[in-house]
Motif scaffolding. Structure first.
Motif, PDB file in Angstrom:
ATOM      1  N   UNK A 281     -10.330  44.897  27.289  1.00 36.28           N
ATOM      2  CA  UNK A 281     -10.878  43.828  26.639  1.00 36.28           C
ATOM      3  C   UNK A 281     -10.225  43.622  25.183  1.00 36.28           C
ATOM      4  N   UNK A 282     -10.228  44.647  24.529  1.00 35.76           N
ATOM      5  CA  UNK A 282      -9.599  44.529  23.119  1.00 35.76           C
ATOM      6  C   UNK A 282      -8.263  44.224  23.072  1.00 35.76           C
ATOM      7  N   UNK A 283      -7.447  44.604  24.317  1.00 42.26           N
ATOM      8  CA  UNK A 283      -5.947  44.596  24.384  1.00 42.26           C
ATOM      9  C   UNK A 283      -5.820  42.948  24.640  1.00 42.26           C
ATOM     10  N   UNK A 284      -6.541  42.123  25.391  1.00 41.21           N
ATOM     11  CA  UNK A 284      -6.756  41.023  25.413  1.00 41.21           C
ATOM     12  C   UNK A 284      -6.951  39.975  24.317  1.00 41.21           C
ATOM     13  N   UNK A 285      -7.927  40.519  23.520  1.00 42.07           N
ATOM     14  CA  UNK A 285      -8.238  39.912  22.401  1.00 42.07           C
ATOM     15  C   UNK A 285      -7.127  40.075  21.559  1.00 42.07           C
ATOM     16  N   UNK A 286      -6.540  41.207  21.369  1.00 39.23           N
ATOM     17  CA  UNK A 286      -5.378  41.134  20.104  1.00 39.23           C
ATOM     18  C   UNK A 286      -4.262  40.340  20.832  1.00 39.23           C
ATOM     19  N   UNK A 287      -4.209  40.212  21.994  1.00 37.21           N
ATOM     20  CA  UNK A 287      -3.150  39.576  22.339  1.00 37.21           C
ATOM     21  C   UNK A 287      -3.255  37.959  22.315  1.00 37.21           C
ATOM     22  N   UNK A 288      -4.390  37.531  22.472  1.00 40.55           N
ATOM     23  CA  UNK A 288      -4.929  36.124  22.183  1.00 40.55           C
ATOM     24  C   UNK A 288      -4.738  35.703  20.771  1.00 40.55           C
ATOM     25  N   UNK A 289      -5.134  36.761  19.968  1.00 39.45           N
ATOM     26  CA  UNK A 289      -5.009  36.238  18.513  1.00 39.45           C
ATOM     27  C   UNK A 289      -3.638  36.189  17.880  1.00 39.45           C
ATOM     28  N   UNK A 290      -2.900  37.037  18.689  1.00 37.45           N
ATOM     29  CA  UNK A 290      -1.525  37.062  18.053  1.00 37.45           C
ATOM     30  C   UNK A 290      -0.391  36.348  18.859  1.00 37.45           C
TER      31      UNK A 290
ATOM     32  N   UNK B 249     -14.589  34.846  30.174  1.00 34.49           N
ATOM     33  CA  UNK B 249     -14.523  34.780  28.679  1.00 34.49           C
ATOM     34  C   UNK B 249     -15.749  35.520  28.240  1.00 34.49           C
ATOM     35  N   UNK B 250     -16.878  35.308  28.884  1.00 35.73           N
ATOM     36  CA  UNK B 250     -18.120  36.036  28.633  1.00 35.73           C
ATOM     37  C   UNK B 250     -17.963  37.436  28.925  1.00 35.73           C
TER      38      UNK B 250
ATOM     39  N   UNK C  40     -19.237  40.849  21.336  1.00 35.83           N
ATOM     40  CA  UNK C  40     -19.375  39.643  20.896  1.00 35.83           C
ATOM     41  C   UNK C  40     -19.851  38.486  21.762  1.00 35.83           C
ATOM     42  N   UNK C  41     -20.767  39.250  22.878  1.00 39.02           N
ATOM     43  CA  UNK C  41     -21.279  38.152  24.049  1.00 39.02           C
ATOM     44  C   UNK C  41     -22.301  37.475  23.407  1.00 39.02           C
ATOM     45  N   UNK C  42     -22.563  36.534  24.594  1.00 39.23           N
ATOM     46  CA  UNK C  42     -23.649  35.514  24.116  1.00 39.23           C
ATOM     47  C   UNK C  42     -24.920  35.696  25.087  1.00 39.23           C
ATOM     48  N   UNK C  43     -25.957  35.063  24.928  1.00 39.79           N
ATOM     49  CA  UNK C  43     -27.030  35.137  25.905  1.00 39.79           C
ATOM     50  C   UNK C  43     -27.168  34.277  27.080  1.00 39.79           C
ATOM     51  N   UNK C  44     -26.088  33.897  27.299  1.00 38.81           N
ATOM     52  CA  UNK C  44     -25.771  32.981  28.398  1.00 38.81           C
ATOM     53  C   UNK C  44     -25.497  33.765  29.758  1.00 38.81           C
ATOM     54  N   UNK C  45     -26.016  33.419  30.923  1.00 39.00           N
ATOM     55  CA  UNK C  45     -25.543  33.978  32.188  1.00 39.00           C
ATOM     56  C   UNK C  45     -24.268  34.339  32.472  1.00 39.00           C
TER      57      UNK C  45
END
Length: 202
Positions: A114-123, A175-176, A184-189
């Protein structure tokens, strides 16, 4: 310098759907190395989005149909290829990063990925995502007129389509799921996405 098979794979994926652009950090290669072995990458590069039987692939790669069938099924089980099953027939094809490889990892994700995907998305990937609005789906001139027939399915028609689906799956929202794994999750199902037919086999 010789190009690695994972760089070749990145370039192939960059041609599909929303793309899979390279980065300065090389995080996209780290993602691919976690998902694919070198043998997997070589097999993926032999495939196209056009669905094929193991026998068809085997005739091209010079391996036995049985070995190829086992390898393709293993890759499909790990969400690295698309699989279509009809009766006794199995066909396989290459898939893009999105929608495809990423979504098919939904049951295998961990915090590291998940951290790799986040870093890739941001870069890099966010630019591919934003820039796809006028290229992902667009009109192509064909030098002739086409009769346009548009219709919106009525409620009853939509219900009938769903009734005729052999397989309907509710799965985690990718995404969730990714957001939750990096706190950084939300309270949605979480189970909020539908998959139908052959896509639901994953």
């Amino acid at each position: 310098m010789t190009e690695t098979i994972f760089r070749t794979l990145q370039k192939r994926l960059d041609k599909y759907s929303l793309g899979f652009p390279a980065t300065d950090s090389g995080v996209e290669l780290t993602i691919l190395e976690k998902l694919f072995s070198e043998e997997d990458a070589a097999m993926f590069l032999e495939m196209s989005p056009m669905l094929e039987t193991p026998e068809s692939v085997a005739s091209r790669v010079g391996r036995s149909a049985r070995d190829v069938a086992v390898h393709l099924e293993d890759m499909a089980t790990r969400g690295l290829l698309f699989r279509l099953e009809k009766g006794d027939s199995l066909k396989y094809g290459a898939i893009p990063f999105v929608h495809g490889l990423l979504e098919f990892q939904v049951k295998r994700l961990d915090r590291d990925m998940a951290e790799l995907f986040r870093d890739y998305y941001e870069e890099a990937f966010h630019r591919a995502f934003i820039g796809s609005s006028d290229t992902f789906l667009r009109t192509i001139p064909v030098q002739e007129s086409i009769d346009m027939i548009q219709s919106v399915a009525a409620y009853d028609d939509a219900c009938e389509m769903l009734r005729n689906m052999k397989t309907i799956v509710v799965t985690d929202c990718i995404c969730r799921k990714l957001s939750g794994l990096i706190d950084k999750g939300c309270d949605k199902p979480l189970e909020a996405c539908f998959m139908f037919g052959s896509m639901a086999q994953y």
